[in-house]
Design an enzyme around this catalytic site. Structure first.
Site, PDB file in Angstrom:
ATOM      1  N   GLU A  21      13.339  15.492 -37.953  1.00  0.00           N
ATOM      2  CA  GLU A  21      12.233  14.567 -37.432  1.00  0.00           C
ATOM      3  C   GLU A  21      10.895  14.784 -38.142  1.00  0.00           C
ATOM      4  O   GLU A  21      10.124  14.049 -38.239  1.00  0.00           O
ATOM      5  CB  GLU A  21      12.143  14.727 -35.799  1.00  0.00           C
TER       6      GLU A  21
ATOM      7  N   GLY B 187      20.047  19.774 -29.473  1.00  0.00           N
ATOM      8  CA  GLY B 187      19.072  18.913 -28.917  1.00  0.00           C
ATOM      9  C   GLY B 187      19.272  18.534 -27.447  1.00  0.00           C
ATOM     10  O   GLY B 187      19.175  19.330 -26.537  1.00  0.00           O
ATOM     11  N   GLY B 188      19.621  17.307 -27.289  1.00  0.00           N
ATOM     12  CA  GLY B 188      19.749  16.763 -26.002  1.00  0.00           C
ATOM     13  C   GLY B 188      20.360  17.479 -24.909  1.00  0.00           C
ATOM     14  O   GLY B 188      19.992  17.745 -23.783  1.00  0.00           O
TER      15      GLY B 188
ATOM     16  N   ASN C  29      16.596  23.028 -28.742  1.00  0.00           N
ATOM     17  CA  ASN C  29      15.655  22.542 -29.359  1.00  0.00           C
ATOM     18  C   ASN C  29      15.029  21.316 -28.276  1.00  0.00           C
ATOM     19  O   ASN C  29      15.877  20.323 -28.306  1.00  0.00           O
ATOM     20  CB  ASN C  29      15.660  21.831 -30.647  1.00  0.00           C
ATOM     21  N   TRP C  30      14.002  21.568 -27.359  1.00  0.00           N
ATOM     22  CA  TRP C  30      13.785  20.620 -26.394  1.00  0.00           C
ATOM     23  C   TRP C  30      12.767  19.551 -26.927  1.00  0.00           C
ATOM     24  O   TRP C  30      12.366  18.616 -26.186  1.00  0.00           O
ATOM     25  CB  TRP C  30      12.932  21.498 -25.263  1.00  0.00           C
ATOM     26  N   LYS C  31      12.485  19.526 -28.180  1.00  0.00           N
ATOM     27  CA  LYS C  31      11.801  18.435 -28.818  1.00  0.00           C
ATOM     28  C   LYS C  31      10.642  17.845 -27.824  1.00  0.00           C
ATOM     29  O   LYS C  31      10.112  19.138 -27.182  1.00  0.00           O
ATOM     30  CB  LYS C  31      12.469  17.318 -28.941  1.00  0.00           C
TER      31      LYS C  31
ATOM     32  N   SER D  67      24.192  16.590 -32.114  1.00  0.00           N
ATOM     33  CA  SER D  67      25.225  16.187 -31.047  1.00  0.00           C
ATOM     34  C   SER D  67      26.209  17.204 -30.519  1.00  0.00           C
ATOM     35  O   SER D  67      27.376  16.895 -30.194  1.00  0.00           O
ATOM     36  CB  SER D  67      25.923  14.712 -31.302  1.00  0.00           C
TER      37      SER D  67
HETATM   38  P1  PGA Z   1      20.773  16.587 -30.642  1.00  0.00           P
HETATM   39  O1  PGA Z   1      19.743  17.144 -31.540  1.00  0.00           O
HETATM   40  O2  PGA Z   1      21.799  17.861 -30.269  1.00  0.00           O
HETATM   41  O3  PGA Z   1      20.324  15.950 -29.536  1.00  0.00           O
HETATM   42  O4  PGA Z   1      21.708  15.633 -31.663  1.00  0.00           O
HETATM   43  C1  PGA Z   1      19.585  18.244 -32.423  1.00  0.00           C
HETATM   44  C2  PGA Z   1      18.545  18.871 -32.973  1.00  0.00           C
HETATM   45  O5  PGA Z   1      17.966  17.642 -33.579  1.00  0.00           O
HETATM   46  O6  PGA Z   1      18.316  19.837 -33.240  1.00  0.00           O
END
Ligand code: PGA
Length: 264
Positions: free
Chosen positions: A110, A247-248, A21-23, A226
């Protein structure tokens, strides 16, 4: 009662999903460059489905560059409305499919937290995604306060039942659930594999009661929060963890590829 060995047999029937998920990161150029770098690094990953979710503006360019590869493209959200119409700023699920997406993420924490998405809204988006022929990755997860108050399971169960209301039996194989405890997202604080496993098993039980044991056995449940190259293997060893929403660590092709290739 199924024993633990049965749980692992059933796990083998479910193809894992590793989704990035590149947000709200990356321009079109950066998105295409990351996707192009990722492609050869995961080309042999037949053990799982690989998905990336760039920003809307980059979807079409990324999907075009990934055509014919094993990397699928997802939208990060979609409109509640199924058809086109006067809804400024919205993007319909069928438009995601038209841009080359096979998946859509809905109900991310989010979206729930900053854009006030409720379960009825998430439910409409799930149905819009299904109507467009997409695989829907629906996110659920409790906040730290809710966990500390002992409400983690009731919150997750409410989100699950609310978000998946109104689906027919034939819709269920288009659903992927992502359990993302809000306190683990972007904080570096991962749930332990045991904590995640406990909630995943709970989600599968709720799904079985609500729908059917067969559909629950087939349901892919991803963990998110994470996830990094150094903790994915431990998570994937759990009987009810069928992949990850990252995510990150999905923003760089190399680290995301390491996560995809957790079996190496
Ligand atoms: P994160 O995000 O891996 O940066 O914790 C996960 C997500 O929000 O899908």
């Amino acid at each position: 009662m199924p024993n633990e060995a049965d749980g692992f047999d059933l796990k083998l029937m479910r193809k894992p999903v590793i989704a990035g998920n590149w947000k709200m990161y990356k321009t079109v150029g950066d998105s295409v460059a990351t996707a192009v770098a990722l492609k050869p690094l995961v080309a042999n990953a037949n053990h799982c489905e690989v998905v990336i979710a760039p920003v809307f503006t980059a979807l079409k360019s990324v999907a075009d560059r990934l055509e014919g590869s094993n990397v699928h493209v997802a939208g990060q959200d979609c409109a509640t409305e199924v058809s086109e119409g006067a809804f400024t700023g919205e993007v319909a699920a069928f438009m995601l499919a038209d841009a080359g997406c096979s998946h859509v993420i809905v109900g991310h924490s989010e979206r729930r937290q900053y854009f006030l998405e409720t379960d009825p809204i998430v439910s409409k988006k799930v149905q819009a995604g299904i109507a467009a022929g997409l695989m829907v990755i629906m996110c659920v997860g409790e906040t730290l306060d809710q966990r500390d108050q002992g409400k983690a399971q009731s919150v997750v169960s409410e989100q699950l039942v609310g978000g998946l209301s109104g689906l027919t039996a034939s819709d269920l194989d288009r659903i992927i659930v992502a359990y993302e405890p809000v306190w683990a997202i972007g904080t570096g604080r991962t749930a332990t594999p045991e904590q995640a496993q406990e909630m995943h098993a709970f989600i599968r039980r709720v799904f079985a009661e609500r729908h059917s044991p067969g559909a629950a056995d087939a349901l892919r449940i991803l963990y998110g929060g994470s996830v990094k190259p150094d903790n994915i293997a431990g998570l994937m060893k759990q009987a009810d963890i069928d992949g990850a929403l990252v995510g990150g660590a999905s923003l760089k092709a190399e680290s995301f590829a390491e996560i995809v290739n957790y079996n190496k």
